[in-house]
Design an enzyme around this catalytic site. Structure first.
Site, PDB file in Angstrom:
ATOM      1  N   GLY A  44       0.835  -1.183   0.002  1.00 38.13           N
ATOM      2  CA  GLY A  44      -0.006   0.022  -0.141  1.00 38.13           C
ATOM      3  C   GLY A  44       0.800   1.167   0.055  1.00 38.13           C
ATOM      4  N   GLN A  49       2.740   9.919   1.344  1.00 39.54           N
ATOM      5  CA  GLN A  49       4.234   9.454   1.421  1.00 39.54           C
ATOM      6  C   GLN A  49       5.033   9.827   0.197  1.00 39.54           C
ATOM      7  OE1 GLN A  49       2.087   5.393   2.276  1.00 39.54           O
ATOM      8  NE2 GLN A  49       4.215   5.373   3.431  1.00 39.54           N
ATOM      9  N   CYS A  92       5.781  -0.193   7.328  1.00 40.05           N
ATOM     10  CA  CYS A  92       5.363   0.995   6.546  1.00 40.05           C
ATOM     11  C   CYS A  92       6.311   1.628   5.587  1.00 40.05           C
ATOM     12  CB  CYS A  92       4.875   1.943   7.522  1.00 40.05           C
ATOM     13  SG  CYS A  92       4.356   3.790   6.574  1.00 40.05           S
ATOM     14  N   LEU A  93       6.300   1.720   4.443  1.00 44.12           N
ATOM     15  CA  LEU A  93       7.364   2.024   3.454  1.00 44.12           C
ATOM     16  C   LEU A  93       7.937   3.468   4.191  1.00 44.12           C
ATOM     17  CD1 LEU A  93       5.781   1.461  -0.101  1.00 44.12           C
ATOM     18  CD2 LEU A  93       7.700   0.100   1.247  1.00 44.12           C
ATOM     19  N   HIS A 134      -4.653   1.493   7.408  1.00 42.19           N
ATOM     20  CA  HIS A 134      -3.306   1.993   7.666  1.00 42.19           C
ATOM     21  C   HIS A 134      -2.979   3.124   6.713  1.00 42.19           C
ATOM     22  CE1 HIS A 134       1.051   1.252   8.000  1.00 42.19           C
ATOM     23  NE2 HIS A 134       0.943   2.150   6.874  1.00 42.19           N
ATOM     24  N   GLU A 135      -3.428   2.855   5.287  1.00 46.52           N
ATOM     25  CA  GLU A 135      -3.500   3.902   4.342  1.00 46.52           C
ATOM     26  C   GLU A 135      -4.333   5.080   4.716  1.00 46.52           C
ATOM     27  OE1 GLU A 135      -0.701   3.623   2.559  1.00 46.52           O
ATOM     28  OE2 GLU A 135      -0.558   1.234   2.781  1.00 46.52           O
ATOM     29  N   HIS A 138      -2.876   7.606   7.094  1.00 42.73           N
ATOM     30  CA  HIS A 138      -1.767   8.667   6.178  1.00 42.73           C
ATOM     31  C   HIS A 138      -2.292   9.783   5.740  1.00 42.73           C
ATOM     32  CE1 HIS A 138       1.976   6.418   6.254  1.00 42.73           C
ATOM     33  NE2 HIS A 138       1.481   5.121   5.697  1.00 42.73           N
TER      34      HIS A 138
HETATM   35 CO    CO Z   1       2.356   3.360   5.654  1.00 39.52          CO
END
Ligand code: CO
Length: 166
Positions: A44, A49, A92-93, A134-135, A138
């Site tokens: 995701g 991000q 998480c990226l 989660h997304e 963000h």
């Molecule tokens: Co994330």
């Protein structure tokens, strides 16, 4: 490829704006985000991000049990949280090298728009529900590490700063 911002970049804490223009530049951003997500081995990626303060994210859980890889695009999502809770080890990226168990709703309904502005609704459960929550966090400037206890967070920050200076 787009650059993925890393914690504690302050841009990750901003509240994203709704998307109103469903034209070419949106489509380009979505395409680039999917490419960036696949290249980084994520499931995701949310627009904040990659430094775009817009309410949208992409998800692809990849192939798994009873499931084929499928790219989902969610624009202007609004979540209704359902019953049940589920805990997943999340990464998480934007917080590389760190995973933590986070508790979330097991089932959710999301109203959203597709890349052409068409209004849709989806009910999701399990990993897809976790990824959407989660997304969606963000978009409100919330990172999963903020769901941890203050002590764990302090330790994490130290660890990350160490990692960055090395
Ligand atoms: Co994330």
């Amino acid at each position: 490829m787009l650059e993925i911002l890393k914690y504690p970049d302050p841009r990750l804490k901003e509240i994203a704006e709704p998307v109103s223009d469903f034209g070419q530049s949106l489509h380009l951003l979505l395409d680039e985000m999917a490419k960036t997500m696949y290249a980084a081995d994520g499931i995701g990626l949310a627009a904040p991000q990659v430094g775009e303060g817009l309410r949208l994210f992409v998800i692809d859980l990849g192939p798994g049990e009873n499931r084929k890889a499928k790219l989902h695009e969610f624009i202007n999502p609004v979540l209704s949280l359902g019953e049940g809770s589920i805990a997943f080890e999340e990464g998480c990226l934007s917080v590389p090298g760190v995973t933590e168990e986070v508790k979330r709703h097991e089932k959710i309904t999301v109203r959203y728009q597709d890349r052409n502005g068409k209004r849709l609704e989806m009910t999701a459960e399990g990993l897809l529900a976790v990824a959407i929550q989660h997304e969606n966090d963000h978009l409100d400037g919330v990172l999963f590490v903020e769901k941890l206890s203050p002590l764990k967070r302090r330790l994490l920050k130290k660890k990350l700063q160490k990692a960055v200076t090395l």
